[in-house]
Design an enzyme around this catalytic site. Sequence first.
Site, PDB file in Angstrom:
ATOM      1  N   CYS A  59     -43.195  28.849   1.227  1.00 61.16           N
ATOM      2  CA  CYS A  59     -42.624  30.154   0.926  1.00 61.16           C
ATOM      3  C   CYS A  59     -42.822  31.060   2.144  1.00 61.16           C
ATOM      4  O   CYS A  59     -43.929  31.127   2.697  1.00 61.16           O
ATOM      5  CB  CYS A  59     -43.316  30.759  -0.297  1.00 61.16           C
ATOM      6  N   ASP A  66     -43.687  25.012  -1.724  1.00 52.70           N
ATOM      7  CA  ASP A  66     -42.626  24.844  -2.713  1.00 52.70           C
ATOM      8  C   ASP A  66     -42.336  23.357  -2.793  1.00 52.70           C
ATOM      9  O   ASP A  66     -42.301  22.667  -1.769  1.00 52.70           O
ATOM     10  CB  ASP A  66     -41.358  25.596  -2.290  1.00 52.70           C
ATOM     11  N   VAL A  81     -24.750   8.878   7.371  1.00 55.31           N
ATOM     12  CA  VAL A  81     -26.098   9.217   7.832  1.00 55.31           C
ATOM     13  C   VAL A  81     -27.020   8.025   7.582  1.00 55.31           C
ATOM     14  O   VAL A  81     -26.965   7.367   6.541  1.00 55.31           O
ATOM     15  CB  VAL A  81     -26.631  10.504   7.169  1.00 55.31           C
ATOM     16  N   GLU A  82     -27.850   7.742   8.568  1.00 54.11           N
ATOM     17  CA  GLU A  82     -28.822   6.652   8.476  1.00 54.11           C
ATOM     18  C   GLU A  82     -29.977   7.146   7.598  1.00 54.11           C
ATOM     19  O   GLU A  82     -30.483   8.243   7.780  1.00 54.11           O
ATOM     20  CB  GLU A  82     -29.295   6.279   9.890  1.00 54.11           C
ATOM     21  N   SER A  83     -30.397   6.347   6.611  1.00 53.38           N
ATOM     22  CA  SER A  83     -31.320   6.816   5.572  1.00 53.38           C
ATOM     23  C   SER A  83     -32.711   7.173   6.080  1.00 53.38           C
ATOM     24  O   SER A  83     -33.337   8.103   5.569  1.00 53.38           O
ATOM     25  CB  SER A  83     -31.406   5.804   4.429  1.00 53.38           C
ATOM     26  N   MET A 100     -35.628  29.169  -0.756  1.00 56.00           N
ATOM     27  CA  MET A 100     -34.944  27.980  -1.272  1.00 56.00           C
ATOM     28  C   MET A 100     -33.429  28.060  -1.105  1.00 56.00           C
ATOM     29  O   MET A 100     -32.778  27.058  -0.802  1.00 56.00           O
ATOM     30  CB  MET A 100     -35.313  27.774  -2.738  1.00 56.00           C
ATOM     31  N   GLU A 101     -32.858  29.245  -1.300  1.00 57.71           N
ATOM     32  CA  GLU A 101     -31.415  29.416  -1.135  1.00 57.71           C
ATOM     33  C   GLU A 101     -30.997  29.156   0.313  1.00 57.71           C
ATOM     34  O   GLU A 101     -29.968  28.522   0.577  1.00 57.71           O
ATOM     35  CB  GLU A 101     -30.988  30.841  -1.541  1.00 57.71           C
TER      36      GLU A 101
END
Length: 167
Positions: A59, A66, A81-83, A100-101
Amino acid sequence: MTTTKSQDKTDHLQALGKGGETTYQLEGPHSGILETFPNNYPNRPYIVSVEFPEYTSLCPMTGQPDFGVIVMEYIPKERIVESKSIKLYFFAYRNHQSFMETIANTMLEDFVEALDPLWCRVKGLFSPRGATTLHVFAEHFDTKAENIEEVKTIVSEWKQEASRHSS
């Protein structure tokens, strides 16, 4: 036993390393952590869904951690995308302070920059803090794509199916 190899082009990938050597770039989240490889099926719209249930960040006001689940879904165009690199990307948020937004929207921007997908959605399903649960959904469509109506139909059906399974 005979070993076979797919048609995937992987010579340029770095995050997995060679012979067990992995490169960790945890100085902070950025799109450069995300490695991609060519989509072998660019003419077939299909959905890739990646769920990361161990997400943590900090936060920006309290410095408290969080926790949450991040789900990244996309319909690839030319790149996938490579994992392992996506896992390293999510790990880079562990000491990052942000709301978070902002996190969900920044992730969406980074994925769009790295992948240039037909569609992408980031779902931040954050754990309750102070008796409040926060979920953030950020979404992007490539509105210039020739098959955008087909893409929108696929996404709509995907969302309907996913909502049936989450109820």
